[in-house]
Design a protein around this motif. Structure first.
Motif, short mmCIF file in Angstrom:
data_model
loop_
_atom_site.label_atom_id
_atom_site.label_comp_id
_atom_site.label_asym_id
_atom_site.label_seq_id
_atom_site.Cartn_x
_atom_site.Cartn_y
_atom_site.Cartn_z
N GLU A 399 1.03 -1.33 -0.12
CA GLU A 399 0.14 0.08 -0.21
C GLU A 399 0.71 1.19 0.07
O GLU A 399 0.60 2.32 -0.66
CB GLU A 399 -1.00 -0.05 1.22
CG GLU A 399 -1.97 -1.02 1.25
CD GLU A 399 -3.28 -0.61 2.14
OE1 GLU A 399 -3.08 0.32 2.88
OE2 GLU A 399 -3.94 -1.56 2.46
N VAL A 402 2.06 1.88 -3.50
CA VAL A 402 0.96 2.58 -4.39
C VAL A 402 0.78 3.85 -3.98
O VAL A 402 0.44 4.68 -5.05
CB VAL A 402 -0.47 1.43 -4.24
CG1 VAL A 402 -1.41 2.11 -4.68
CG2 VAL A 402 -0.21 0.22 -4.63
N ASN A 411 -4.52 10.95 -1.02
CA ASN A 411 -4.72 9.54 -0.45
C ASN A 411 -6.02 9.42 -0.14
O ASN A 411 -6.47 8.49 -0.29
CB ASN A 411 -3.76 9.49 0.65
CG ASN A 411 -3.36 8.16 1.06
OD1 ASN A 411 -3.97 7.14 0.83
ND2 ASN A 411 -2.20 7.88 1.66
N PHE A 414 -8.12 8.77 -3.15
CA PHE A 414 -7.98 7.71 -3.60
C PHE A 414 -8.74 6.43 -2.89
O PHE A 414 -9.18 5.60 -3.70
CB PHE A 414 -6.57 7.58 -3.87
CG PHE A 414 -6.05 6.39 -4.65
CD1 PHE A 414 -5.99 6.34 -5.89
CD2 PHE A 414 -5.74 4.95 -3.91
CE1 PHE A 414 -5.32 5.28 -6.73
CE2 PHE A 414 -5.46 3.95 -4.71
CZ PHE A 414 -5.32 4.08 -6.05
N ASN A 415 -8.49 6.54 -1.74
CA ASN A 415 -9.27 5.40 -1.00
C ASN A 415 -10.60 5.63 -1.00
O ASN A 415 -11.19 4.22 -0.98
CB ASN A 415 -8.94 5.99 0.67
CG ASN A 415 -7.58 5.06 1.18
OD1 ASN A 415 -7.32 3.91 0.89
ND2 ASN A 415 -6.81 5.82 1.87
N MET A 417 -12.33 6.49 -3.77
CA MET A 417 -12.32 5.98 -4.97
C MET A 417 -12.19 4.38 -5.17
O MET A 417 -12.82 3.65 -5.91
CB MET A 417 -11.21 6.65 -5.93
CG MET A 417 -11.40 7.96 -6.18
SD MET A 417 -9.98 8.70 -7.10
CE MET A 417 -10.11 7.79 -8.84
N VAL A 418 -11.09 3.85 -4.46
CA VAL A 418 -10.96 2.38 -4.39
C VAL A 418 -12.29 1.57 -3.89
O VAL A 418 -12.69 0.68 -4.37
CB VAL A 418 -9.69 1.95 -3.62
CG1 VAL A 418 -9.66 0.60 -3.22
CG2 VAL A 418 -8.35 2.57 -4.37
N ASN A 419 -12.79 2.44 -2.56
CA ASN A 419 -13.84 1.73 -2.13
C ASN A 419 -15.24 1.83 -3.01
O ASN A 419 -15.87 0.64 -3.05
CB ASN A 419 -14.26 2.26 -0.68
CG ASN A 419 -13.14 2.43 0.34
OD1 ASN A 419 -12.36 1.26 0.21
ND2 ASN A 419 -13.02 3.27 1.30
N MET A 421 -14.91 1.60 -6.33
CA MET A 421 -14.59 0.65 -7.41
C MET A 421 -14.79 -0.50 -6.76
O MET A 421 -15.36 -1.49 -7.62
CB MET A 421 -13.16 0.95 -8.07
CG MET A 421 -12.90 2.10 -8.80
SD MET A 421 -11.23 2.37 -9.58
CE MET A 421 -10.17 2.70 -7.89
N LEU A 422 -14.42 -1.01 -5.65
CA LEU A 422 -14.69 -2.28 -5.30
C LEU A 422 -16.25 -2.44 -5.20
O LEU A 422 -16.76 -3.74 -5.49
CB LEU A 422 -14.00 -2.39 -3.52
CG LEU A 422 -12.37 -2.52 -3.96
CD1 LEU A 422 -12.00 -2.49 -2.10
CD2 LEU A 422 -12.46 -4.20 -4.30
#
Length: 429
Positions: A399, A402, A411, A414-415, A417-419, A421-422
């Protein structure tokens, strides 16, 4: 102020010095300085160093008249600003996580010295070398007992597989002996150890030591002269044990201590036919395919490669296969018992191979099996606690890679966005 000062003495190393310096500057651990001492090189080493320094302000280059490797290291020791000191030789290089692992091991074990495994490189072959297995740290007395069994092993004698505390150098005025031309590294380590309580043991190879041709005997050093030099080193070695052992223990161990005089230098072997020897470049997982595109496919490929690289380092430490570590990582992610089919789906390993791995891990008490409705469910067991920690650490390091270079605000974005996307991906798969 940097946390770590990395010292590199350089003499006529134009063919390899850029590889060495870049391996330091490209570390995952960024809080460092590099002090490269050009010891009167007659080739292009000085120009290469100056060019690298113009590209990265963390590199400080010192040019001096030729005075030998010990004098070069002493020059650098007078300039260090870091809390810790790390040494490299100019024809060697380190893994991208070397400094991070050394610092982490030393600090977690509240130690005064960290000693790591290393890669021995001979031509196109490479093999892992390291002498002490088991514990993560040892008292000085226990470490000295191990060293007594093989005092000429490079693991104990050299500087480059270790991390030192600057405060000990300064408090006791420690430096390299410039008039000593044989085993000066070992003498320095013996003097440093006199002021150490705990030694951290990093059972991961983090340094690439390149075997160079030519011994002192081959270079014209007579056996008589070589023995005289070794006798001089023995004086320091013998005094070291007199200082740390009580009189009764010293008398008991004296025969082992004296065996230093006949023990030959050992740096391991990397002959192609021997077990554990690999082709250089295959010892660590790397991305062979190079994508220059900024696409989701490229991102997924590199993240997966980095994921495997981190887990494979853990596998090497525990003498396990990458697939075994992948199975354990699936159980860590699950936080509860899951089926063999679930593990196979998560890891991409066939159900049959997962079953074989689970059987092996259960024999080591790393996993527990429970049968419900004719279906086997797997969970982590008590013996997996330490490796669980190391896998978690490896994933945290991934992590960090990344998110490297992102501000705290980016950051956070981005977190989110990742959540999201998941969440989107879970809906369709």
């Amino acid at each position: 102020m940097p946390k770590v000062s990395v010292i590199v003495p350089v003499y006529n190393a134009e063919k390899c010095i850029e590889r060495c310096i870049r391996s330091i500057l490209d570390q995952e651990y960024k809080d460092l300085e590099v002090i490269a001492v050009d010891d009167g090189s007659k080739d292009r080493s000085s120009q290469i160093l100056d060019q690298l320094a113009s590209e990265d302000s963390r590199l400080c280059v010192v040019h001096k008249e030729n005075g030998g490797v010990s004098a070069a290291r002493n020059t650098a020791l007078q300039l260090v600003k870091g809390e810790y000191v790390q040494f490299l030789d100019a024809d060697d290089w380190i893994t991208s996580d070397a400094t991070k692992m050394l610092v982490r091991s030393l600090e977690e074990n509240q130690a005064d010295l960290c000693v790591a495994y290393f890669y021995r490189v001979v031509g196109e072959n490479v093999a892992i070398q390291g002498s002490i297995d088991g514990a993560n740290s040892l008292s000085l007395q226990d470490y000295a007992q191990f060293m007594m069994m093989s005092p000429a092993d490079f693991y104990y004698g050299v500087l480059w597989n270790k991390l030192y505390k600057t405060s000990i150098f300064k408090q006791y005025g420690l430096k390299m002996q410039e008039d000593v031309k044989f085993a000066e590294d070992f003498i320095f380590n013996l003097e440093y150890l006199l002021h150490v309580n705990t030694i951290a043991l990093l059972k991961r190879p983090v340094y690439y030591y390149v075997k160079t041709e030519g011994s002192l005997v081959n270079q014209g050093m007579s056996l008589q002269k070589l023995y005289q030099m070794k006798t001089n080193v023995f004086t320091y070695y013998n005094n070291f044990y007199k200082n740390i052992l009580d009189e009764k223990q010293y008398r008991k161990d004296r025969l082992h201590i004296t065996s230093f005089l006949i023990d030959g230098a050992k740096d391991g072997s990397a002959i192609g036919v021997l077990p554990g020897v690999k082709k250089l470049g295959t010892e660590r997982i790397r991305a062979k395919y190079k994508s220059g595109k900024d696409t989701m496919l490229a991102f997924a490929y590199y993240v997966n490669k980095a994921f495997e690289q981190k887990l494979n380092v853990v596998a090497t430490q525990y003498d396990m296969s990458l697939n075994e570590i992948k199975v354990l990582s699936a159980l860590i992610d699950a936080d509860s018992s899951i089926s063999v089919d679930d593990i196979a789906d998560f890891t991409g390993i066939s159900s049959i191979n997962v079953s074989i791995i689970i059987t092996k891990l259960s024999l080591k008490n790393m996993v527990a099996m429970d049968i419900k409705d004719s279906k086997t469910f797997i969970a982590l067991d008590k013996n997996a606690e330490e490796i669980h920690k190391d896998i978690r650490e490896a994933l945290n390091d991934l992590e960090d890679i990344v998110f490297d270079g992102l501000t705290e605000e980016k950051n956070e974005v981005f977190n989110k966005m990742v959540n999201k996307m998941l969440e989107n991906m879970r809906k369709i798969v």
